[in-house]
Design a protein around this motif. Sequence first.
Motif, PDB file in Angstrom:
ATOM      1  N   GLY A 175      45.475  45.449 -15.103  1.00 42.03           N
ATOM      2  CA  GLY A 175      44.347  46.352 -15.265  1.00 42.03           C
ATOM      3  C   GLY A 175      44.449  47.246 -16.479  1.00 42.03           C
ATOM      4  O   GLY A 175      43.451  47.661 -17.047  1.00 42.03           O
ATOM      5  N   SER A 176      45.678  47.565 -16.881  1.00 38.68           N
ATOM      6  CA  SER A 176      45.891  48.400 -18.069  1.00 38.68           C
ATOM      7  C   SER A 176      47.373  48.390 -18.426  1.00 38.68           C
ATOM      8  O   SER A 176      48.222  47.993 -17.618  1.00 38.68           O
ATOM      9  CB  SER A 176      45.437  49.842 -17.824  1.00 38.68           C
ATOM     10  N   ILE A 177      47.676  48.867 -19.631  1.00 41.72           N
ATOM     11  CA  ILE A 177      49.082  49.010 -20.026  1.00 41.72           C
ATOM     12  C   ILE A 177      49.773  50.014 -19.119  1.00 41.72           C
ATOM     13  O   ILE A 177      50.894  49.788 -18.645  1.00 41.72           O
ATOM     14  CB  ILE A 177      49.177  49.457 -21.506  1.00 41.72           C
ATOM     15  N   THR A 178      49.087  51.108 -18.843  1.00 41.29           N
ATOM     16  CA  THR A 178      49.679  52.157 -17.987  1.00 41.29           C
ATOM     17  C   THR A 178      50.029  51.612 -16.609  1.00 41.29           C
ATOM     18  O   THR A 178      51.138  51.834 -16.098  1.00 41.29           O
ATOM     19  CB  THR A 178      48.705  53.338 -17.860  1.00 41.29           C
ATOM     20  N   ALA A 179      49.110  50.899 -16.010  1.00 41.51           N
ATOM     21  CA  ALA A 179      49.361  50.354 -14.676  1.00 41.51           C
ATOM     22  C   ALA A 179      50.505  49.354 -14.699  1.00 41.51           C
ATOM     23  O   ALA A 179      51.357  49.345 -13.791  1.00 41.51           O
ATOM     24  CB  ALA A 179      48.091  49.685 -14.147  1.00 41.51           C
ATOM     25  N   ALA A 180      50.551  48.522 -15.729  1.00 45.63           N
ATOM     26  CA  ALA A 180      51.602  47.507 -15.814  1.00 45.63           C
ATOM     27  C   ALA A 180      52.967  48.143 -15.996  1.00 45.63           C
ATOM     28  O   ALA A 180      53.937  47.768 -15.324  1.00 45.63           O
ATOM     29  CB  ALA A 180      51.297  46.557 -16.978  1.00 45.63           C
ATOM     30  N   VAL A 181      53.081  49.122 -16.892  1.00 46.35           N
ATOM     31  CA  VAL A 181      54.372  49.766 -17.143  1.00 46.35           C
ATOM     32  C   VAL A 181      54.835  50.548 -15.920  1.00 46.35           C
ATOM     33  O   VAL A 181      56.011  50.486 -15.523  1.00 46.35           O
ATOM     34  CB  VAL A 181      54.292  50.695 -18.375  1.00 46.35           C
ATOM     35  N   GLN A 182      53.931  51.289 -15.289  1.00 47.52           N
ATOM     36  CA  GLN A 182      54.314  52.080 -14.117  1.00 47.52           C
ATOM     37  C   GLN A 182      54.779  51.188 -12.967  1.00 47.52           C
ATOM     38  O   GLN A 182      55.770  51.492 -12.292  1.00 47.52           O
ATOM     39  CB  GLN A 182      53.145  52.962 -13.676  1.00 47.52           C
ATOM     40  N   ALA A 183      54.094  50.066 -12.770  1.00 49.03           N
ATOM     41  CA  ALA A 183      54.493  49.139 -11.704  1.00 49.03           C
ATOM     42  C   ALA A 183      55.847  48.515 -12.011  1.00 49.03           C
ATOM     43  O   ALA A 183      56.697  48.373 -11.121  1.00 49.03           O
ATOM     44  CB  ALA A 183      53.427  48.048 -11.548  1.00 49.03           C
TER      45      ALA A 183
END
Length: 290
Positions: A175-183
């Motif tokens: 969904g986004s870079i932020t979501a991918a990195v946080q996960a």
Amino acid sequence: MHNLNKRLLAQQIQAWLQEDVGAGDVTSLSTIPVASKSTGIIHVKQDGILAGISIAEAVFAEVDPKLQFKAEVMDGTPVTKGTIIATVTGSTRSILIGERLALNLLQRLSGIATKTHAFTAVVADLPVRLVDTRKTTPGLRLLEKYAVRVGGGHNHRFGLYDAVMIKDNHIKGAGSITAAVQAAREAIPHTMKIEVEVEDFMQLEEALQVGADIIMLDNMPPAQMKEAVAVIKSRAPHIIVEGSGSVSPQTIRVMAETGVDIISIGQLTYSVAALDISLDLNARKESTFA
């Protein structure tokens, strides 16, 4: 063997020999007397960087432990047309059984080392590291990445399991870079780094804010890449910056001069011409094979 996994290599050699030899070398078994002894002279037919000599030795040892293999040149050595790189002495049948597999590996790996050396030579005076990718031949990754090291390059991650590398499809899926990195951060151990691929400054800003460990600047024009490097280094100098995309011997120096720390090059392993290498039985060793 420069940190090669010898046990895995032995398993692969056995499988490759089974693929080639099967129930037996019908030509050699039917034409060569069982007591025949020979010396095979292995020589190169064009200039390049040698890689795989110890692997060729391992092939012949697997075929017949009684064969005597003598390396004349070590991996990483520049060789010219006519250079004798090794001799193998013993059963003629055994030499001929191992010949093709040994030469196939030598030629492929020397081609990779030669190409890698050509790239590294262009930027040898700059503080940049050239690395390979996962664009390798199935079943040969262990050896192809070894050949890159022999040629003066370095290895990127070995597989999907040893680093997080968030690319465009992962970003779309998450969904986004932020979501991918946080996960990813929640799922992986603290010892593992997270790399994010970005294609523009909007993505770069998001990768910086979410705390990526490595940022790959993919397919950016040199001026844009240089600006992106400056932004990263001014705000987060600890971040490793990787440049990637359409790298050639003609463009690599321009990319290196943007200030990236690493340049990844898929063609080191996926589009390589093999170095021409041959084995001749009972040839005069003093011959130049010119």
